[in-house]
Design a protein around this motif. Structure first.
Motif, PDB file in Angstrom:
ATOM      1  N   UNK A   1       1.146  -2.518 -10.803  1.00 40.65           N
ATOM      2  CA  UNK A   1      -0.131  -2.480 -11.244  1.00 40.65           C
ATOM      3  C   UNK A   1       1.003  -4.297 -12.214  1.00 40.65           C
ATOM      4  N   UNK A   2       1.516  -3.365 -13.196  1.00 39.96           N
ATOM      5  CA  UNK A   2       2.335  -4.445 -14.752  1.00 39.96           C
ATOM      6  C   UNK A   2       3.460  -5.545 -13.634  1.00 39.96           C
ATOM      7  N   UNK A   3       4.030  -4.795 -12.557  1.00 43.06           N
ATOM      8  CA  UNK A   3       5.115  -5.619 -12.138  1.00 43.06           C
ATOM      9  C   UNK A   3       4.252  -6.731 -11.386  1.00 43.06           C
ATOM     10  N   UNK A   4       3.222  -6.678 -10.352  1.00 46.06           N
ATOM     11  CA  UNK A   4       2.699  -7.786 -10.250  1.00 46.06           C
ATOM     12  C   UNK A   4       1.931  -8.578 -11.024  1.00 46.06           C
ATOM     13  N   UNK A   5       1.505  -8.501 -12.206  1.00 47.96           N
ATOM     14  CA  UNK A   5       1.060  -9.365 -13.132  1.00 47.96           C
ATOM     15  C   UNK A   5       2.745  -9.901 -13.591  1.00 47.96           C
ATOM     16  N   UNK A   6       3.875  -9.091 -13.660  1.00 47.93           N
ATOM     17  CA  UNK A   6       4.317 -10.173 -14.206  1.00 47.93           C
ATOM     18  C   UNK A   6       5.133 -10.843 -13.155  1.00 47.93           C
TER      19      UNK A   6
ATOM     20  N   UNK B   1      -3.774  -6.597 -10.326  1.00 45.44           N
ATOM     21  CA  UNK B   1      -3.666  -5.732 -10.951  1.00 45.44           C
ATOM     22  C   UNK B   1      -4.304  -4.582  -9.963  1.00 45.44           C
ATOM     23  N   UNK B   2      -4.657  -4.449  -9.382  1.00 44.31           N
ATOM     24  CA  UNK B   2      -4.742  -3.488  -8.243  1.00 44.31           C
ATOM     25  C   UNK B   2      -4.266  -4.051  -6.541  1.00 44.31           C
ATOM     26  N   UNK B   3      -3.723  -5.278  -6.617  1.00 36.34           N
ATOM     27  CA  UNK B   3      -3.110  -4.986  -5.301  1.00 36.34           C
ATOM     28  C   UNK B   3      -1.595  -4.492  -5.897  1.00 36.34           C
ATOM     29  N   UNK B   4      -1.329  -4.957  -6.883  1.00 37.63           N
ATOM     30  CA  UNK B   4      -0.003  -4.425  -7.359  1.00 37.63           C
ATOM     31  C   UNK B   4       0.514  -3.117  -7.430  1.00 37.63           C
ATOM     32  N   UNK B   5      -0.501  -2.912  -7.981  1.00 30.11           N
ATOM     33  CA  UNK B   5      -1.293  -0.760  -8.011  1.00 30.11           C
ATOM     34  C   UNK B   5      -0.801  -0.557  -6.877  1.00 30.11           C
ATOM     35  N   UNK B   6      -1.931  -0.751  -6.419  1.00 34.68           N
ATOM     36  CA  UNK B   6      -1.713  -0.300  -4.276  1.00 34.68           C
ATOM     37  C   UNK B   6      -0.321  -0.375  -3.778  1.00 34.68           C
ATOM     38  N   UNK B   7       0.401  -1.305  -3.752  1.00 36.01           N
ATOM     39  CA  UNK B   7       1.452  -1.408  -3.311  1.00 36.01           C
ATOM     40  C   UNK B   7       2.554  -0.654  -3.687  1.00 36.01           C
TER      41      UNK B   7
ATOM     42  N   UNK C   1      -1.683  -0.817   5.958  1.00 38.59           N
ATOM     43  CA  UNK C   1      -2.087  -0.277   4.268  1.00 38.59           C
ATOM     44  C   UNK C   1      -2.965  -2.065   3.872  1.00 38.59           C
ATOM     45  N   UNK C   2      -4.203  -1.937   3.471  1.00 39.76           N
ATOM     46  CA  UNK C   2      -5.031  -3.399   3.057  1.00 39.76           C
ATOM     47  C   UNK C   2      -5.648  -2.761   2.227  1.00 39.76           C
ATOM     48  N   UNK C   3      -5.307  -4.074   0.321  1.00 43.55           N
ATOM     49  CA  UNK C   3      -5.908  -3.608  -0.292  1.00 43.55           C
ATOM     50  C   UNK C   3      -7.481  -4.441  -0.512  1.00 43.55           C
ATOM     51  N   UNK C   4      -8.346  -2.913  -0.744  1.00 45.70           N
ATOM     52  CA  UNK C   4      -9.539  -2.976  -1.115  1.00 45.70           C
ATOM     53  C   UNK C   4      -9.988  -3.548  -2.747  1.00 45.70           C
ATOM     54  N   UNK C   5     -10.187  -4.169  -2.710  1.00 42.34           N
ATOM     55  CA  UNK C   5     -10.131  -4.914  -4.090  1.00 42.34           C
ATOM     56  C   UNK C   5     -11.291  -4.586  -4.844  1.00 42.34           C
ATOM     57  N   UNK C   6     -11.641  -4.569  -5.624  1.00 46.90           N
ATOM     58  CA  UNK C   6     -13.168  -4.422  -6.434  1.00 46.90           C
ATOM     59  C   UNK C   6     -13.365  -4.795  -7.815  1.00 46.90           C
ATOM     60  N   UNK C   7     -15.187  -4.635  -7.974  1.00 48.81           N
ATOM     61  CA  UNK C   7     -15.334  -4.682  -9.360  1.00 48.81           C
ATOM     62  C   UNK C   7     -14.651  -3.769 -10.011  1.00 48.81           C
ATOM     63  N   UNK C   8     -14.492  -3.812 -11.313  1.00 42.85           N
ATOM     64  CA  UNK C   8     -14.229  -2.530 -12.195  1.00 42.85           C
ATOM     65  C   UNK C   8     -15.663  -1.949 -12.335  1.00 42.85           C
ATOM     66  N   UNK C   9     -15.932  -0.923 -11.991  1.00 41.94           N
ATOM     67  CA  UNK C   9     -16.709  -0.146 -11.717  1.00 41.94           C
ATOM     68  C   UNK C   9     -17.111   1.367 -10.758  1.00 41.94           C
TER      69      UNK C   9
END
Lengths: 238, 238, 238, 238
Positions: free
Chosen positions: A93-98, B89-95, B59-67
């Motif tokens: 997550x951090x790396x994508x934002x970085x 943030x979500x895409x990076x974490x999943x990736x 794999x696709x990133x299914x991004x969402x509101x924080x909820x």
């Protein structure tokens, strides 16, 4: 020989501001950026890495237990597998934002209770190293000399950098005096003095100048000035 | 001409299991994996992307509101900047978790209330596209034909893929009948029939076979069999 | 002499369903309702206490560490003060929803890792008792015989009730075999048999028939039938 | 005729401090205490209600959408049932902590985006009133004159109190200028002046002196002094 100054930044969350990141990022060479599990919402992170990039400061992932309410300062008995995945998630997550800000994650440092745990907790130390190996075995780890974390990192071929704390008291065994104990945090003069000593200690690669006190920035500024005056070169360890 | 089947997966969270991901990943070509904001803890994500990789499913990133409490199904009036950073943030974490499993994020699809919002909500559509441009302008977006999202993506040079839903009723304007309305979800026979029609519709690139009903997997299996029997080739759109 | 059957309920969260609460509430006399920190969103809680009230089942507050991702099953090294306030918060939240449904919180039982911790962890046991004394010193506590929790509760004048587990193996010292160890959970026949033994044990006030397996309800139904057949009276301990 | 001063307090969360609650609680008559959904961890709440009790300041429940990352300032399209239960949960949690400190919840005030929504959003206004009726129909509600909330409360027999804002600009229709618009927040002199006008307005029962600026406390102190100098009596409306 160069010495590195590092600090925890990006520890605001939503409406809540913490620390004077812009001032601190003007002083340090390496920035341990919160990744959202103990602090750091994505917009805070984005601003922080963007400013770090503009100052030429290296970005590290300050990974933590999932505990916003406790700011990552409470030990959490998470399984090795879950901790590994939590750490991979945070680094990614951090790396994508970085990268969106033109920089990247250059090292990993555990935060708070995780930092203390991996001095001896071999499962959590292993989880951290597993995560780094999964993401990029070229990522170095910043930690406490003598910790299980650095030992295990070396064993797995991960580069290690050893950190000293300017403003924290040490126990005889090299661990930090817990924050809740009296005398855990040094006053500004003592911190600057300890920082100067650490800079000449060949076993130390980086000095953490983070502090929760309002005077943390001022201490960091003074230490930086005295280090330069004493002929030290300041540069990131990575 | 090939058609793609996609499904939402990785929507468990900690102790709570949801869906039969292994069964669904044996049927589809593309997996929209939850990224932790509406569902999907890191260990769930890690298992999901690992199994997807083993099945050759994209794999696709299914991004969402924080909820988490609302499963991302409630509109959240987040600012464009915050939504952009939340999505990065979500895409990076999943990736990072996907790469640790030997695969990667190949496309982005909004989830739930965000999916519905970006049909018309130009600020949120723009935030999604801003995020994709920040992370990798080569990442395509999967969405509803006629949506502001796909329009804006095209305008910014992002590749778009148009999705149809096998088991959901449509309004005259092309939007989905809201889940809370009667008749929003089709029965299995009608869903298979609608899926077959969608596969022959040149304006559709992918058919979503996700469903919350216990029979979702069975519908998907039947649709896949009938598509193959009708001479369709099944392949991921990316 | 009457024996009580208790079960954990209200452990769904938002979109995620867990357990068959309606079936379980038709069997037990006392319901340990999740309070939102490890499980249990407010609407889940409201439905649960409403159904419990309609069945004449007593409501207990199943208080936990703040850890949704870990379902309260991971030890969290929270301070005594914070844990006390976390527990008061949880009891109050549940009690308001219970009162809105025409019932009330009648006892307190710790959940998961907190349940295990207070067998020996005197600070966390003390926090739980501090919380009960703050809210209502008339509230009894349900726990494991021999635990620091029940000892400390007695010392402070709080009524205590001792619990046995039908489907869990015990260690020699009276503690439960950890869930992660082999043989921790008994099969249905053994659980019914152990439940019958516990009902005749004068040191046991309540038998927990909760279980995570799909067969938990069936075991509870069988145990109840056999207890009644053996001449036991079933009634809540409060 | 007496006028009431109210302020939002208890809006810290864990490590993050917000506002100078002790200073503000020395000025106001009524304290709108965060309940944990937008801010306010249990220990923060406990300290806040304890200090409020010691100052003779009334405690109100400042209920909010579940959105820590957005501080409750983002509209969330939650269902009426879920919002009702969310509000009951929050009131109950705060009330237990308040009673432990020797005081109690004396009124309810919606926070942030919920405050703005219930000016017109009849479902969310109804949910708030449903919650109050469930917990205690004797609990009054504090809100904006002309709002759907106060209208609906009156219709249901709930006592209503009308609030004015010292430091916020109003639109022609009586709603607040959104925080994001220019001129939304008045400077200190204008705020004191507007506060004095509001105190003489017979349609206003309470003046909110909360503000996010560092000068909020100073404005409140000045306003209080000038109100007393002008012969106003200061007393809680409940």
């Amino acid at each position: 020989v160069a010495i590195d100054l590092n600090s925890d930044v990006g520890e605001s969350f939503g409406r809540w501001q913490l620390g004077d990141d812009e001032a601190m990022l003007a002083v340090v060479n390496s920035a341990n950026v919160a990744c959202g599990f103990h602090a750091g919402d994505p917009t805070t992170i984005a601003s922080t890495v963007s400013f770090a990039a503009s100052q030429g400061v290296r970005v590290g992932a300050q990974v933590a237990y999932r505990d916003l309410a406790g700011f990552g300062r409470r030990f959490l008995d998470v399984s090795r597998t879950d901790l590994t995945n939590d750490v991979v998630y945070q680094i990614g997550a951090l790396d994508a934002l970085a990268k969106a800000a033109g920089t990247k994650v250059s090292y990993v440092k555990p935060h708070g209770a995780l930092y203390n745990a991996v001095y001896t907790h071999s499962e959590h130390a292993a989880a951290l190293i597993d995560a780094i190996c999964s993401v990029d075995p070229g990522l170095p780890v910043l930690g406490l000399a003598g910790s299980a974390l650095l030992q295990r990192a070396s064993d797995r071929g991960i580069r290690t950098f050893r950190e000293g704390f300017a403003d924290r008291s040490y126990q005889r065994d090299g661990q930090l005096v817990p924050r809740t104990a009296p005398g855990a945090v040094l006053d500004e003069d003592s911190a600057v003095e300890q920082g100067l000593r650490l800079a000449s200690d060949p076993t130390i690669d980086s000095i953490c100048v983070h502090g929760d006190s309002p005077g943390a920035v001022q201490m960091a500024v003074r230490l930086r000035a005295q280090l330069l005056a004493a002929g030290h070169e300041l540069a990131s360890f990575v």
